[in-house]
Design an enzyme around this catalytic site. Structure first.
Site, PDB file in Angstrom:
ATOM      1  N   CYS A 116      18.103   8.037   2.614  1.00  0.00           N
ATOM      2  CA  CYS A 116      17.840   6.969   1.638  1.00  0.00           C
ATOM      3  C   CYS A 116      18.930   6.838   0.574  1.00  0.00           C
ATOM      4  O   CYS A 116      18.933   5.886  -0.209  1.00  0.00           O
ATOM      5  CB  CYS A 116      16.486   7.180   0.976  1.00  0.00           C
ATOM      6  SG  CYS A 116      15.122   6.920   2.114  1.00  0.00           S
ATOM      7  N   HIS A 256      16.201   3.143  -5.939  1.00  0.00           N
ATOM      8  CA  HIS A 256      15.729   3.148  -4.552  1.00  0.00           C
ATOM      9  C   HIS A 256      14.236   2.864  -4.518  1.00  0.00           C
ATOM     10  O   HIS A 256      13.464   3.445  -5.288  1.00  0.00           O
ATOM     11  CB  HIS A 256      16.038   4.515  -3.923  1.00  0.00           C
ATOM     12  CG  HIS A 256      15.488   4.677  -2.553  1.00  0.00           C
ATOM     13  ND1 HIS A 256      15.735   3.768  -1.552  1.00  0.00           N
ATOM     14  CD2 HIS A 256      14.681   5.632  -2.018  1.00  0.00           C
ATOM     15  CE1 HIS A 256      15.122   4.169  -0.444  1.00  0.00           C
ATOM     16  NE2 HIS A 256      14.465   5.283  -0.702  1.00  0.00           N
ATOM     17  N   ASN A 286       9.945   0.512   1.840  1.00  0.00           N
ATOM     18  CA  ASN A 286      11.156   1.333   1.768  1.00  0.00           C
ATOM     19  C   ASN A 286      12.055   0.993   2.963  1.00  0.00           C
ATOM     20  O   ASN A 286      11.755   1.366   4.097  1.00  0.00           O
ATOM     21  CB  ASN A 286      10.765   2.814   1.785  1.00  0.00           C
ATOM     22  CG  ASN A 286      11.957   3.747   1.685  1.00  0.00           C
ATOM     23  OD1 ASN A 286      13.119   3.316   1.758  1.00  0.00           O
ATOM     24  ND2 ASN A 286      11.697   5.031   1.530  1.00  0.00           N
TER      25      ASN A 286
HETATM   26  O1  UT7 Z   1      12.797   7.354   0.484  1.00  0.00           O
HETATM   27  C1  UT7 Z   1      12.712   8.725   0.223  1.00  0.00           C
HETATM   28  C2  UT7 Z   1      11.734   9.354   1.077  1.00  0.00           C
HETATM   29  N1  UT7 Z   1      10.346   9.119   0.857  1.00  0.00           N
HETATM   30  C3  UT7 Z   1       9.710   9.144  -0.325  1.00  0.00           C
HETATM   31  O2  UT7 Z   1      10.261   9.200  -1.381  1.00  0.00           O
HETATM   32  C4  UT7 Z   1       8.204   9.169  -0.252  1.00  0.00           C
HETATM   33  C5  UT7 Z   1       7.640  10.171  -1.208  1.00  0.00           C
HETATM   34  N2  UT7 Z   1       6.235  10.360  -1.059  1.00  0.00           N
HETATM   35  C6  UT7 Z   1       5.289   9.412  -1.339  1.00  0.00           C
HETATM   36  O3  UT7 Z   1       5.643   8.295  -1.648  1.00  0.00           O
HETATM   37  C7  UT7 Z   1       3.859   9.810  -1.318  1.00  0.00           C
HETATM   38  O4  UT7 Z   1       3.752  11.217  -1.212  1.00  0.00           O
HETATM   39  C8  UT7 Z   1       3.017   9.150  -0.201  1.00  0.00           C
HETATM   40  C9  UT7 Z   1       2.873   7.659  -0.467  1.00  0.00           C
HETATM   41  C10 UT7 Z   1       3.658   9.382   1.162  1.00  0.00           C
HETATM   42  C11 UT7 Z   1       1.612   9.748  -0.198  1.00  0.00           C
HETATM   43  O5  UT7 Z   1       1.015   9.606  -1.467  1.00  0.00           O
HETATM   44  P1  UT7 Z   1       0.383  10.867  -2.212  1.00  0.00           P
HETATM   45  O6  UT7 Z   1      -0.223  10.361  -3.447  1.00  0.00           O
HETATM   46  O7  UT7 Z   1       1.440  11.925  -2.318  1.00  0.00           O
HETATM   47  O8  UT7 Z   1      -0.762  11.300  -1.212  1.00  0.00           O
HETATM   48  P2  UT7 Z   1      -0.970  12.710  -0.498  1.00  0.00           P
HETATM   49  O9  UT7 Z   1      -0.012  12.901   0.620  1.00  0.00           O
HETATM   50  O10 UT7 Z   1      -1.066  13.773  -1.541  1.00  0.00           O
HETATM   51  O11 UT7 Z   1      -2.409  12.481   0.112  1.00  0.00           O
HETATM   52  C12 UT7 Z   1      -3.581  12.257  -0.726  1.00  0.00           C
HETATM   53  C13 UT7 Z   1      -4.738  11.885   0.175  1.00  0.00           C
HETATM   54  C14 UT7 Z   1      -4.909  12.844   1.372  1.00  0.00           C
HETATM   55  O12 UT7 Z   1      -6.282  12.980   1.622  1.00  0.00           O
HETATM   56  P3  UT7 Z   1      -7.091  14.268   1.069  1.00  0.00           P
HETATM   57  O13 UT7 Z   1      -6.397  15.457   1.657  1.00  0.00           O
HETATM   58  O14 UT7 Z   1      -6.968  14.232  -0.420  1.00  0.00           O
HETATM   59  O15 UT7 Z   1      -8.474  14.025   1.578  1.00  0.00           O
HETATM   60  C15 UT7 Z   1      -4.262  12.085   2.507  1.00  0.00           C
HETATM   61  O16 UT7 Z   1      -4.769  12.456   3.767  1.00  0.00           O
HETATM   62  O17 UT7 Z   1      -4.536  10.584   0.735  1.00  0.00           O
HETATM   63  C16 UT7 Z   1      -4.631  10.653   2.171  1.00  0.00           C
HETATM   64  N3  UT7 Z   1      -3.706   9.669   2.737  1.00  0.00           N
HETATM   65  C17 UT7 Z   1      -4.055   8.388   2.952  1.00  0.00           C
HETATM   66  N4  UT7 Z   1      -5.201   7.719   2.745  1.00  0.00           N
HETATM   67  C18 UT7 Z   1      -5.222   6.408   3.059  1.00  0.00           C
HETATM   68  C19 UT7 Z   1      -2.416   9.840   3.104  1.00  0.00           C
HETATM   69  N5  UT7 Z   1      -1.910   8.682   3.564  1.00  0.00           N
HETATM   70  C20 UT7 Z   1      -2.903   7.770   3.483  1.00  0.00           C
HETATM   71  C21 UT7 Z   1      -2.993   6.399   3.795  1.00  0.00           C
HETATM   72  N6  UT7 Z   1      -4.155   5.753   3.573  1.00  0.00           N
HETATM   73  N7  UT7 Z   1      -1.956   5.709   4.296  1.00  0.00           N
END
Ligand code: UT7
Length: 330
Positions: A116, A256, A286
């Site tokens: 990225c 970004h 993204n």
């Molecule tokens: O470009 C550079 C590379 N990428 C990035 O910079 C991305 C960086 N990361 C992020 O943007 C975020 O971590 C995400 C958007 C990928 C995820 O958001 P988060 O707030 O960090 O969520 P999480 O991974 O901590 O998950 C929280 C909950 C989990 O459920 P439990 O364990 O709390 O029951 C996940 O299973 O949300 C769940 N979850 C979803 N729920 C609905 C994860 N993805 C989804 C989804 N829809 N798409």
């Protein structure tokens, strides 16, 4: 003789027509519009659906858009850099094909990959060629067909990424406009948290790997998120301090577009008002190497000669950094 700086003198962009909305994703994986919007700020992204068309297709359209707007002869372009994490092919550079297709027949060309941060690092490379006096017309294109490495059964990645391309032209400037300073960093210990494991030289693709989706990008979102928030903000602070800039000196943050919460955290850390933060993640998600030039394209009409732009990016690798650039035209 006055010092030569490297200025951006034109911008072009392209996104494919097909729009993948949050509502459509709701029918593909266990997710919902409310979750995606509140956690990422994304409403929709563009996907290149046409069979046989790769990243070069996106890059060529963005470059042609720039060439038409600027009215330059492509034969005057001396170097074409394609910043991308999704080249057309493992061998044969995407940039060479792109250069030929746009008629840049006098140019040499190469691809650059820093995930990225590819476009951010590409700005550093393009600017160095201009500042050294070696070349006078460098075309830097950021293009990614992320849909080619996304598993549309993995809700942690498929909601974030989209396809697109943006292009900028770097030319010499003697008014001290353009590229001013950079703070760029890498930390390879982060690669386990965001990678497409199979299909490279360490782990060539196998039937077994494909059955498990090993060719697709995987991320441990929370770890990447934490590192992105800390490092993007830290890099932006460092570039301001090094150049004795206060928040009032900054006209635009060009960050970004990976997650609106990461962008907001960076803006808050440098205490920048919301209206100075470029944002289009809701439309495109993204697009990896294309996020920064797509922002420049969307905001081009609002930019003024002399504006202070702070670029910041973070990506897989990990790679991150910040660049300070003075805008060169109205
Ligand atoms: O470009 C550079 C590379 N990428 C990035 O910079 C991305 C960086 N990361 C992020 O943007 C975020 O971590 C995400 C958007 C990928 C995820 O958001 P988060 O707030 O960090 O969520 P999480 O991974 O901590 O998950 C929280 C909950 C989990 O459920 P439990 O364990 O709390 O029951 C996940 O299973 O949300 C769940 N979850 C979803 N729920 C609905 C994860 N993805 C989804 C989804 N829809 N798409």
């Amino acid at each position: 003789m006055s010092k030569i700086s490297a200025a951006i003198t034109a911008v072009g962009a392209y996104v494919p027509e097909y729009i993948l909305t949050n509502q459509i994703l709701e029918t593909m994986v266990d997710t919902n519009d409310e979750w995606i919007t509140s956690r990422t700020g994304i409403k929709e992204r563009r996907i290149l659906k046409d069979e046989g068309k790769g990243t070069s297709f996106l890059a060529i359209q963005a470059a042609k858009n720039l060439i038409n707007k600027k009215g330059i002869d492509p034969k005057d372009i001396e170097l074409v850099i394609v910043a991308t994490a999704t080249p057309d092919m493992k061998a044969a550079s995407t940039a060479s094909y792109t250069a030929s297709e746009i008629g840049a027949t006098n140019a040499f060309s190469f691809d650059m990959d820093a995930a990225c941060s590819s476009f951010l690092y590409g700005m550093s490379v393009a600017a160095s060629y201009i500042e050294s006096g070696r070349y006078k017309n460098v075309l830097l294109i950021g293009a990614d067909k992320m849909s080619s490495i996304i598993n549309y059964k993995d809700r942690a990645t498929c909601i974030i990424f989209g396809d697109g391309a943006g292009a900028v032209l770097f030319e010499p400037n003697t008014e001290n406009l353009g590229f001013q300073d950079e703070y760029l960093r890498s930390d390879g210990t982060g690669r386990e948290f965001l990678q497409a494991t199979y299909g490279g030289s360490s782990f060539p693709i196998t039937h077994e790997a494909m059955d498990e989706g090993g060719q697709y990008a995987f991320q441990e979102g929370r770890t990447v998120f934490k590192n992105a928030v800390f490092n993007m903000a830290d890099a932006a602070v460092k570039i301001l301090e090094r150049n004795n800039l206060t928040k009032d000196d900054v006209n635009w943050l060009v960050a970004h577009q990976a997650n609106k919460r990461i962008i907001d955290a960076t803006a808050q850390r440098i205490e920048l008002e919301e209206e100075k933060v470029m944002l289009n993640i809701h439309k495109y998600g993204n697009t990896t190497s294309a996020t920064l030039p797509l922002l420049l394209s969307d905001y081009e009409s609002q930019l003024k000669k002399g504006d202070n732009l702070i670029f910041a990016a973070f990506g897989g690798g990990f790679n991150w950094g910040s660049i300070y650039l003075k805008w060169a035209y109205n």
